[in-house]
Enzyme design. Structure first.
Site, PDB file in Angstrom:
ATOM      1  N   HIS A 136       0.965  -1.769  -0.049  1.00  0.00           N
ATOM      2  CA  HIS A 136      -0.298   0.115  -0.650  1.00  0.00           C
ATOM      3  C   HIS A 136       0.811   1.112  -0.061  1.00  0.00           C
ATOM      4  CE1 HIS A 136       0.691   0.664   4.302  1.00  0.00           C
ATOM      5  NE2 HIS A 136       0.963  -0.511   4.120  1.00  0.00           N
ATOM      6  N   HIS A 145      12.265  -0.656 -12.850  1.00  0.00           N
ATOM      7  CA  HIS A 145      11.672  -1.778 -13.254  1.00  0.00           C
ATOM      8  C   HIS A 145      12.186  -2.054 -11.667  1.00  0.00           C
ATOM      9  CE1 HIS A 145      12.909  -4.840 -15.852  1.00  0.00           C
ATOM     10  NE2 HIS A 145      11.983  -5.152 -14.948  1.00  0.00           N
TER      11      HIS A 145
END
Length: 208
Positions: A136, A145
């Site tokens: 979260h 990446h």
């Protein structure tokens, strides 16, 4: 004008992204690769040379996905394509688990098995690779990446153009600056300032 997608790139990363787009029900008309590219990429014909984008735009193609592993090159080619008038589309695998409150930029790739939890932000051109988990309230910067099997706890921030290698982990509420490389299997327990390479458990700066 056509709704079919042009994929920029014709290597291994492009193969995965093309298959994601197909799983989404999209049609990929062509790949645009370099002079050394194969003639096909998982069955999609490959045009060799970036200059083909000019012709494809003239022929009515407007949607593009940049499937290049290099963060900087992906960003540069995306800028070139948008300057020509293309729009960037996302490639999000149907078997990724994504909260409805996640916010995506453009040109994002999310592979199968990835999990992205509540109110995280994934900026444009980021890659969340196979099986990676983002908890979260994370903030993933432009052209980042996140490699396969990475695990980010809650409230983690990753700066633009950084890369987390395979299996890297980040504990809660840590910030990783721009253009950072975290080596495969590294465990980040402290904030990491920009333009560093860190490796190990815990992750420490790799001295040149």
């Amino acid at each position: 004008m056509t709704d079919e997608i042009i994929v920029v790139g014709a290597g291994g990363h492009a193969k995965v992204c093309i298959e994601i787009l197909h799983e989404m029900g999209e049609t990929v008309a062509y790949c645009v690769g370099d002079a050394n590219a194969s003639d096909q990429c998982v069955g999609v014909p490959v045009l060799k040379g970036d200059e083909n984008l000019v012709d494809l735009h003239a022929r009515g193609y407007r949607r593009v996905f940049v499937a290049i592993g290099s963060n900087r090159l992906r960003n540069r080619l995306a800028a070139y394509a948008t300057e020509l008038g293309f729009t960037l589309t996302n490639a999000v695998h149907p078997k990724a688990i994504i909260s409805q409150t996640v916010k995506f930029g453009e040109g994002v790739a999310v592979m199968a098995g990835a999990v992205i939890n509540a109110e995280s932000v994934i900026d444009s051109l980021a890659i969340v690779n196979t099986g990676a988990t983002i908890d979260h309230d994370c903030d993933i910067g432009r052209a980042v990446h996140i490699a396969p099997q990475c695990a980010l706890a809650g409230n983690v921030t990753i700066g633009a153009f950084s890369i987390l290698g395979v299996g890297a982990k980040v504990i809660p509420e840590k910030t990783i600056g721009e253009q950072v490389t975290v080596g495969a299997g590294g465990v980040v327990i402290n904030d990491i300032s920009a333009s560093q390479t860190v490796v190990g458990v815990p992750a420490r700066r790799l001295e040149k």
